[in-house]
Motif scaffolding. Structure first.
Motif, short mmCIF file in Angstrom:
data_model
loop_
_atom_site.label_atom_id
_atom_site.label_comp_id
_atom_site.label_asym_id
_atom_site.label_seq_id
_atom_site.Cartn_x
_atom_site.Cartn_y
_atom_site.Cartn_z
N THR A 1 -0.82 12.76 -1.90
CA THR A 1 -1.88 13.77 -2.46
C THR A 1 -1.41 15.10 -2.19
OG1 THR A 1 -3.57 12.02 -1.99
CG2 THR A 1 -4.19 14.28 -2.35
N ARG B 1 0.64 6.38 -6.94
CA ARG B 1 -0.31 6.08 -7.97
C ARG B 1 -1.60 6.28 -7.35
NH1 ARG B 1 -0.49 0.00 -9.96
NH2 ARG B 1 1.88 0.60 -10.35
N TRP B 2 -2.01 5.90 -6.19
CA TRP B 2 -3.26 6.01 -5.55
C TRP B 2 -3.68 7.56 -5.49
CZ3 TRP B 2 -5.45 8.59 -1.53
CH2 TRP B 2 -6.61 8.33 -1.08
N ARG C 1 -12.74 10.05 -2.79
CA ARG C 1 -12.19 8.47 -2.20
C ARG C 1 -10.97 8.66 -1.12
NH1 ARG C 1 -8.08 5.16 -6.81
NH2 ARG C 1 -8.21 3.25 -5.62
N ARG C 2 -10.71 9.68 -0.80
CA ARG C 2 -10.10 9.84 0.43
C ARG C 2 -11.02 9.27 1.95
NH1 ARG C 2 -8.40 15.52 -1.55
NH2 ARG C 2 -7.24 14.99 -3.36
N GLY D 1 0.74 -1.09 0.08
CA GLY D 1 0.06 0.22 0.01
C GLY D 1 0.69 1.57 -0.08
N ARG E 1 2.50 2.05 -3.44
CA ARG E 1 1.48 2.23 -4.61
C ARG E 1 0.92 3.65 -4.21
NH1 ARG E 1 -2.14 -2.80 -6.01
NH2 ARG E 1 -2.87 -1.40 -7.75
N SER E 2 1.27 4.29 -3.19
CA SER E 2 0.60 5.45 -2.72
C SER E 2 0.88 6.76 -3.58
CB SER E 2 1.15 6.11 -1.26
OG SER E 2 2.61 6.32 -1.51
N THR F 1 -4.78 9.04 -8.92
CA THR F 1 -5.99 8.55 -9.40
C THR F 1 -7.07 9.00 -8.48
OG1 THR F 1 -5.42 6.29 -8.75
CG2 THR F 1 -4.82 6.79 -10.82
N SER F 2 -6.94 9.24 -7.36
CA SER F 2 -8.00 9.47 -6.47
C SER F 2 -8.61 10.88 -6.50
CB SER F 2 -7.63 8.88 -4.87
OG SER F 2 -6.95 9.97 -4.51
N ARG G 1 -0.62 8.00 1.69
CA ARG G 1 -1.27 8.38 0.62
C ARG G 1 -1.83 9.74 0.67
NH1 ARG G 1 -5.24 2.86 -0.37
NH2 ARG G 1 -3.37 1.65 -1.38
#
Length: 471
Positions: free
Chosen positions: A465, A392-393, A401-402, A386, A389-390, A396-397, A461
């Motif tokens: 962001t 990438r997340w 989504r948060r 996780g 991939r943060s 795309t979020s 994540r």
């Protein structure tokens, strides 16, 4: 709970070891018990245990098996923790004072112990009998005796009650509460003019020939022989007992040989018949608890007088069978989560009654421990994935989504709230965070790992962001 359920499933598939009543009566009980205990230890990983068996005024068997937490051989003279079996000793000390006319069971405690005060006027009505049969109105739900700072002496144990309140009016409800017996032991000190340890030594241990027995105040006073273990993945791990005060309620240390003398004395003039009857008379509020003893029956319906004891790293149990005249005591150096002393006690009683004791097929909770260990490894692996991939997340979020990150903080919330949750599950019983760890070690390792993993993923994540926003 999960462990209890697992035990019930496992016991449905356990082998048994046979021992006929005629064999026990013919004098082969030492060999039969030795074989049973060794098979039990081999199956469960129990490191060390002591057993004492008496009949009438005779010692049938007293032996020690395995190793202590410090690696020494356990013998019939190795001091081990008796935990709440100690309450029977405290009740005996009080009854000795009753027989001497120094106290009366149905008089208020404060008459003999003026320092006993609470932030509840009803406490002035608590009697000595109510302390001993656990109907004083004091309870874990009103006074968190385990999670509050621990006293170092019996005087301190009574002094900390000054701000405590009662859960129920005295004499109206049963609630098993260690502080009852700490107050009773302090009363013995004040009335007799002797420290409680000195009183037991002079008036109980020495007269009965219990030369290796004593009582201590806290976990720090436990000798190496009385320290115990947790069982993780089928292997016993020596660990210190969580900090706590136990004198009066759980501080006695004893041995198989000494406990044999204690069991014999219960029917051999240790008190008058009237006092013995008083000690074995339960309250109206709980027909299974008397004065420092529990009233029950075996699986075959034989009446028994008993009391068990649990520390987080060791357990003990004692039992009297008045009709056939047997007495049994067991001390094991694994904690309350495993119940080895009670299990061995049940097996020995079954042998005495001509039955066949059960032998577990594997160490306790082995499957559960394996599952939580695998779950812990999987959780750590998912956390690494996780975090990796943060970025990438984050790319795309959307803002909506948060909100989906909130479930990742669920384990952390449970970890923080585990003590209140456990108090609900224990129906008001008090417990500390570290004690939960001792009860459910692999579960708590997973929960802490999951808490750290969830918090790490959420942080990674949100940080990803924020970086994208700045860019």
């Amino acid at each position: 709970m999960l462990r209890t359920t697992l035990v019930a499933i496992c016991l449905a598939f356990v082998p048994v070891i046979s021992a006929s009543a005629s064999a026990l009566a013919s004098g082969s009980i030492p060999a039969s018990v030795d074989a049973y205990v060794e098979r039990y230890r081999a199956a469960t990983g129990l490191p060390g245990v002591e057993v004492a068996i008496t009949k009438g005024g005779k010692v049938i068997h007293a032996n020690g098996y395995g190793k202590t937490a410090t690696g020494e051989r356990v013998t019939a003279d190795t001091p081990m923790a008796m935990a709440s079996v100690s309450k029977s000793f405290t009740a005996l000390a009080v009854m000795q004072l009753v027989e001497k006319g120094k106290v009366a069971l149905d008089q208020p405690v404060c008459r003999y112990l003026p320092e006993f005060t609470m932030a509840d006027p009803r406490a002035a009505k608590i009697t000595l009998r109510q302390l001993l049969n656990q109907t004083s109105g004091m309870a874990d739900s009103a006074f968190h005796e385990k999670s509050l700072p621990q006293p170092g002496t019996l005087e301190g144990a009574v002094a900390r009650l000054k701000t405590a309140k009662l859960a129920t009016p005295p004499g109206t409800a049963f609630s098993y509460h260690n502080t009852n017996y700490q107050v009773a032991a302090r009363l013995v000190e004040v009335v007799s003019g002797e420290p409680f340890a000195a009183y037991l030594h002079a008036h109980v241990f020495t007269p009965l020939g219990m030369g290796n027995s004593k009582t201590v105040d806290t976990d720090r006073d436990l000798p190496g022989s009385a320290r115990g273990h947790l069982v993780l993945l089928g292997r016993a791990v020596a660990v210190p007992e969580p900090a706590g005060f136990g004198n009066g309620s759980g501080g006695v240390l004893s041995t198989a040989n000494d406990m044999a003398r204690w069991l014999i004395a219960q029917n051999n003039g240790i008190l008058s018949r009237e006092s013995i009857k008083e000690m074995r008379t339960p309250s109206e509020q709980n027909q299974e608890y008397a004065l420092g003893w529990m009233i029950g029956t075996t699986e075959r319906g034989t009446p028994v007088i008993e009391h068990d004891g649990d520390l987080f790293t060791s357990t003990a149990a004692q039992l009297l069978m008045p009709e056939p005249g047997y007495g049994v005591a067991v001390m094991a150096n694994t904690g309350t989560a495993y119940g080895d002393a009670d299990a061995l006690m049940d097996g020995i009683v079954a042998m005495i009654e001509g039955g066949a004791p059960q032998i577990p097929s594997s160490p306790p909770y082995l499957v559960t421990d394996i599952l939580f260990t695998l779950l812990t490894l999987a959780t750590a692996g998912l956390a690494v994935r996780g975090v990796a991939r943060s970025r990438r997340w984050a790319a795309t979020s959307g803002a909506w989504r948060r909100w989906r990150l909130l479930p990742y903080l669920g384990p952390l919330a449970l970890c923080i709230m585990i003590v209140p949750v456990m108090r609900v599950l224990l129906r008001g019983g008090d417990i500390r965070w570290i004690q939960v760890v001792y009860l459910y070690p692999t579960f708590m390792v997973w929960l802490v790992t999951a808490s750290a993993a969830g918090l790490t993923v959420v942080t990674a994540r949100l940080w990803g962001t924020a970086r994208l926003r700045r860019q």
